[in-house]
Structures are given as structure tokens and as C-alpha cells.
Design an enzyme around this catalytic site. Structure first.
Site, PDB file in Angstrom:
ATOM      1  N   CYS A 118      -1.951   8.764   2.657  1.00 19.73           N
ATOM      2  CA  CYS A 118      -1.806   8.200   1.307  1.00 19.73           C
ATOM      3  C   CYS A 118      -2.981   8.626   0.460  1.00 19.73           C
ATOM      4  O   CYS A 118      -2.875   8.723  -0.756  1.00 19.73           O
ATOM      5  CB  CYS A 118      -1.814   6.684   1.352  1.00 19.73           C
ATOM      6  SG  CYS A 118      -0.503   6.029   2.313  1.00 19.73           S
ATOM      7  N   GLU A 159       0.894  -1.183   0.000  1.00 14.70           N
ATOM      8  CA  GLU A 159       0.000   0.000   0.000  1.00 14.70           C
ATOM      9  C   GLU A 159       0.915   1.211   0.000  1.00 14.70           C
ATOM     10  O   GLU A 159       1.426   1.626   1.028  1.00 14.70           O
ATOM     11  CB  GLU A 159      -0.886  -0.070   1.241  1.00 14.70           C
ATOM     12  CG  GLU A 159      -2.154   0.739   1.105  1.00 14.70           C
ATOM     13  CD  GLU A 159      -2.030   2.097   1.733  1.00 14.70           C
ATOM     14  OE1 GLU A 159      -1.763   3.056   0.972  1.00 14.70           O
ATOM     15  OE2 GLU A 159      -2.178   2.201   2.958  1.00 14.70           O
TER      16      GLU A 159
HETATM   17  C1  UN1 Z   1      -2.926   5.809   4.765  1.00 12.75           C
HETATM   18  O1  UN1 Z   1      -2.811   7.009   4.612  1.00 12.75           O
HETATM   19  O2  UN1 Z   1      -1.970   5.033   4.639  1.00 12.75           O
HETATM   20  O3  UN1 Z   1      -8.778   6.469   3.963  1.00 12.75           O
HETATM   21  C2  UN1 Z   1      -4.181   5.161   5.214  1.00 12.75           C
HETATM   22  C3  UN1 Z   1      -8.098   7.034   4.824  1.00 12.75           C
HETATM   23  C4  UN1 Z   1      -7.742   6.245   6.052  1.00 12.75           C
HETATM   24  C5  UN1 Z   1      -6.527   5.418   5.861  1.00 12.75           C
HETATM   25  C6  UN1 Z   1      -5.376   6.074   5.200  1.00 12.75           C
HETATM   26  N1  UN1 Z   1      -8.833   5.420   6.411  1.00 12.75           N
HETATM   27  O4  UN1 Z   1      -7.705   8.175   4.697  1.00 12.75           O
END
Ligand code: UN1
Length: 510
Positions: free
Chosen positions: A297, A263
């Protein structure tokens, strides 16, 4: 350590903490990481780095734990995870505050992250009674086929600084109910969060007498990540972080035919169409771009706005930005906290320079914030820049509150902008048109793992499969059928007759 930080005491964090834990047994070492807060620059506590021997012991214990744990009925495994979820409910505030203080996200988001842990615990408990395989019809008389899902072994988890606890829990809770054990290497920028999660886990583990190595943590930098990736005893490595890191991990795991769940980076866009609800668009875009100081992310990096409403949308977003309060994330009134460290600030500033150099127009040019309130040196003011999608700086993920905006004429052009980046995590369209929404979700629409209509790019729920395509790495974590990545699939063919017919009609008489 600041004695007023009572949440540290509640979580069992000391001034000096061991960084290697095999269940409740900890191993210290003289080499240490000092964790300091981006909130105020204060030293929180230290954590020891795992030696190669300590690392080996943790993985060996994890393997041993797996051999026992796989024989425990899955719903009983779920029961342990249920208890962990309840313990997290009791310590939600304390753990959320630690996340906020060590990582720098707002208190509400710190609590939200612990809520995500609680939610995945609940999800995993339900899942522990639903690890279902298929039955299949055989081509042969008096035969049947079925698939079973079996525990796979030790799962290695490499997590990033931006979600110091939730992403581990997505992996660990599923792995545990699937019958696996877990070795966790957290980001060296937030090692205390990992120690706190382990200490809480140990309370549940002790009450239930589970095998020690079911949950272990190891601490350190790249060298530990490399060791995990190359370790034959670890069939699954789940890694969250940069594309650069994921490329290393993915290749090392693949070289030994292990499985990786990656990821990695995102470059998430919201397409804003002429029929978009302006208020909803502003909330989605602003939370997406500056929430967690742009360090998710799933953060919104790009707004692709129809030319007919471009000026109106930019004005509305600018006026929302003018109301943003930047400061200590521990104060509920602040929307935006600091970046993780000064290196992140330097990266943000150099991205602003790169936008300038490429010929971008700033609708809002942020920069580093100075002053007593910002003494940690990690606070920045967000930026909005008008750019071309194909510029190299735009193709690249800058982990900071830098929002790119661009115009489009036709929806197909907007979708092409959205897709024409190396990453493929999250995407969204704001529209009142059913046709546009469905086109965006069709096979010719967004190429991302996550595609939303009338909500932003960040803040995914745990019930869906989380992850993305292309340089995001292809892995899926958390909900839907992501659990299958933590198990091995076995196809069984059973003969309940008295003859041995061969498949494909082959006759082999002896
Ligand atoms: C991440 O930034 O690695 O959808 C995860 C989201 C969160 C998870 C982000 N539930 O922004």
C-alpha cells in the site's frame, strides 16, 4: 505438497487444512481453496472454505471468549501476547519462508514481516500496562470526571494478500491486550499463512488455557467479508485492501453503526528537490517502487522531480534498475519476486497500455517475463514512465512495479501534485533544506497520513499510527494511540458530595 518445504511441516501445515478454526478446534468442509505459489506455480496445499454455520459458530465463540477475556487484567492479557511474540521468534524463519513462498515477496521481506509481528507483540505487551484514560475537572463542586477505556467486543479483521501475517498481528495483538477477541478473514490468495499463524497461536493458547474463541479464523471470498461487515455481533471491523473493497465494508459497517478501521489504497509520491542526496533518493525510490514487486500500500508510485535535476535522477534510477535481479524470492540474491497471480500481471500490462494511450513516455518499459525461470507466469519487469499527474491512469493505484515520474518547478507545485490524487496514505520529500522539509510537513504540505523526510514512502515502523486520509479510508492501525479504536470510551462523572448540583447551572427545585 512438496516434501522439501520443511517450513510447512514446522508450522503444522498439511496437504489439506481446515479453514475454520475456533482456537485449536478446526472445522473442515468439502469446498476448498487451493493455494499455489506465484514463485513456481506449485500447489502448496488446500484450505477449506467456511460454511455459513461454521462462520456463525466462530463469531459466537468469539463473543463468548470476549465475555471472559474482558475480565482478565490487561497486563495478564499482555503476558499471553508476550508468549506469542516469543514463539514467533522461534519460528521466524519458517513463517517468513511461508510468507515468501505463498505470497511471493523476497525472503528478507518475508522475515521482515514476521519481525513486524514480533515488534507489535512487544509493543502490545508494553501497552497492556498503559491503557490510560484522562481525569478531568468538573464544573460542579465535589465532583470529578474521568474517562475509562473498556474492551469493546469481537474485532473482525479482513486482511490483504500483500501482508499476509503482519497486518493481522497489528490488529490482533492490540485487540487482545485491549480485552477483545478476534475473528480473522485472510485474503483467499494466502490462506495458509493464516492457518500457520493460528496453529502457532493455539500452542500459546493451550498452555495458558485462554478461552477458545479468542482467536478464530474463517476462510473464503467476498461473501465472508460481507457477512463480517453486516454482523451486529462485531462492533469493530478492520479492513485492509482496495478502495473498492473498503467502500463496501465501510458502508455496511456504518449502516449498523459499527466502527470500521480502513487501510485502503495509496498513491504515494516522493518529491525530489534540487538539494536531495542522490544516493539516498535512488535507494528510497527503487526500494519503494519495486520492493514487494510494487505490491505494498505504501509502494512509491510517483516521483515528482525538480526540473533542474530531472535527467540526472532518471539516469541514476535507470542504472539502479539495470542491476535489479528478478527471480525466485526464495533466493537471497534476487531483489524482485513475482506478482501475486496472473490477473495482477494482466492488470500491470493493461496499465502500461493505458500509459501509452494517454501519451506517456517510457524511460523503461517492462512487461511480462517469459522463460523456464518464470514459469509461474507472474514475473514482470518493472517500468518507469513519464506522465502528467492528472491523467486518469496516474490517479489510479496500479498494484505493480510501475513508477511514474514528472517534473516540477516550485515546491508548492510539487506538493499540489503530491496531494492531487484521491488517495492519501504515504508521502516523502528528499531535501537538504530545512525550510522545504518543514513546509512539506506543515498544515499546507502533504495531506497524507504518513509524511517522511529523507526516507521513502514504504517501510513504516510499527510504533507510529499507520494509515491515511481520503480514499485510503482514514483508519489508523498499529502504534501511537491507535489502540483506542479497539476499545470503547466511557466518560464517568462522580459526585462525592451530599448535594446534586446540575450541570450548566440549571436549577431544578422539587
Ligand atoms: C501494507 O502494504 O498494507 O510501511 C502495509 C510499510 C509496511 C506496511 C505496509 N510496514 O510498507
Amino acid at each position: 505438497m512438496n516434501a522439501s518445504l520443511s517450513f510447512l511441516q514446522e508450522l503444522g501445515i498439511q496437504a489439506h487444512n481446515a479453514g475454520t478454526w475456533i482456537g485449536g478446534t478446526s472445522f473442515d468442509h468439502s469446498e476448498r481453496i487451493t493455494s499455489s505459489s506465484p514463485v513456481d506455480g506449485g500447489v502448496i496445499a488446500s484450505v477449506s472454505i467456511s460454511t455459513p454455520e461454521q462462520y456463525d459458530r466462530a463469531v459466537a465463540a468469539a463473543h463468548e471468549a470476549f465475555l471472559e477475556w474482558r475480565t482478565v487484567p490487561a497486563p495478564k492479557r499482555g503476558e499471553i501476547v508476550r508468549q506469542y511474540g516469543n514463539l514467533l521468534r522461534q519460528h521466524k524463519e519458517a513463517l517468513g519462508a511461508l510468507v515468501s513462498y505463498e505470497m511471493g515477496k523476497s525472503l528478507a521481506e518475508g522475515q521482515g514481516e514476521v519481525q513486524e509481528m514480533i515488534d507489535i507483540c512487544d509493543y502490545a505487551v508494553g501497552l497492556s500496562r498503559q491503557l490510560a484514560g484522562l481525569t478531568l475537572k468538573s464544573e460542579r463542586p465535589d465532583h470529578f470526571m474521568m474517562e475509562q477505556w473498556h474492551p469493546i467486543g469481537v474485532v473482525g479483521v479482513i486482511s490483504a494478500f500483500n501482508f499476509p501475517v503482519a497486518v493481522w498481528a497489528w490488529n490482533a495483538c492490540l485487540a487482545w491486550v485491549c480485552g477483545d477477541s478476534v475473528v480473522w478473514k485472510a485474503s483467499e490468495k494466502v490462506p495458509l499463512c493464516a492457518v500457520a499463524c493460528q496453529i502457532l497461536w493455539n500452542r500459546v493458547a493451550a498452555q495458558n488455557n485462554v478461552p477458545a474463541g479468542l482467536s478464530s479464523i474463517v476462510t473464503g471470498g467476498v461473501e465472508i467479508g460481507v457477512r463480517l461487515s453486516e454482523d451486529n455481533r462485531i462492533p469493530v471491523v478492520s479492513a485492509t485492501g482496495s478502495t473498492r473493497m473498503g467502500r463496501e465494508v465501510g458502508q455496511k459497517v456504518a449502516a449498523r453503526f459499527g466502527r470500521s478501521i480502513l487501510e485502503l489504497g495509496g498513491n504515494n509520491a516522493i518529491i525530489v528537490t534540487p538539494t536531495a542526496d542522490l544516493k539516498m533518493t535512488v535507494t528510497a525510490a527503487v526500494f519503494g517502487a519495486v520492493g514487494t514487486a510494487g505490491q505494498r500500500c505504501t509502494s512509491t508510485r510517483r516521483l515528482i522531480i525538480h526540473e533542474s535535476i530531472f535527467d540526472k535522477v532518471i539516469e541514476a534510477i535507470k542504472s539502479a534498475y539495470a542491476q535489479l535481479r528478478i527471480g525466485s524470492p526464495l533466493l537471497a540474491e534476487n531483489h524482485v519476486g513475482p506478482l501475486i497471480d496472473e490477473a495482477a500481471v494482466a492488470m500491470y500490462l493493461s496499465a502500461l497500455d493505458a500509459v501509452d494511450a494517454a501519451g506517456g513516455t517510457f524511460h523503461l518499459r517492462g512487461g511480462k517475463l517469459e522463460g523456464a525461470e518464470y514459469a509461474s507466469g507472474c514475473y514482470v519487469k518493472p517500468s518507469i514512465a513519464e506522465v502528467q499527474n492528472d491523467w486518469s491512469i496516474v490517479q489510479h493505484e496500479t498494484f505493480a512495479p510501475l513508477l511514474y515520474v514528472m517534473k516540477y518547478r516550485e515546491l508548492d507545485e510539487a506538493v499540489a501534485f503530491q496531494n492531487n490524487v484521491p488517495q492519501g496514505l504515504s508521502s516523502a520529500i528528499m531535501t537538504g533544506s530545512m525550510q522545504e522539509a518543514n513546509r512539506f510537513l506543515s498544515a499546507c504540505g502533504s495531506d497524507c497520513g504518513i509524511a517522511n523526510v529523507n526516507i521513502g514512502t514504504s517501510g513504516a515502523e510499527i510504533g507510529g499510527a499507520f494509515g491515511g486520509e481520503k480514499e485510503t479510508g482514514g483508519g489508523r492501525e498499529s502504534g501511537s494511540d491507535s489502540w483506542k479504536a479497539y476499545m470503547r470510551r466511557q466518560t464517568n462523572t462522580l459526585n462525592y458530595g451530599n448535594a446534586l448540583p446540575l450541570a450548566q447551572g440549571i436549577v431544578f427545585n422539587i
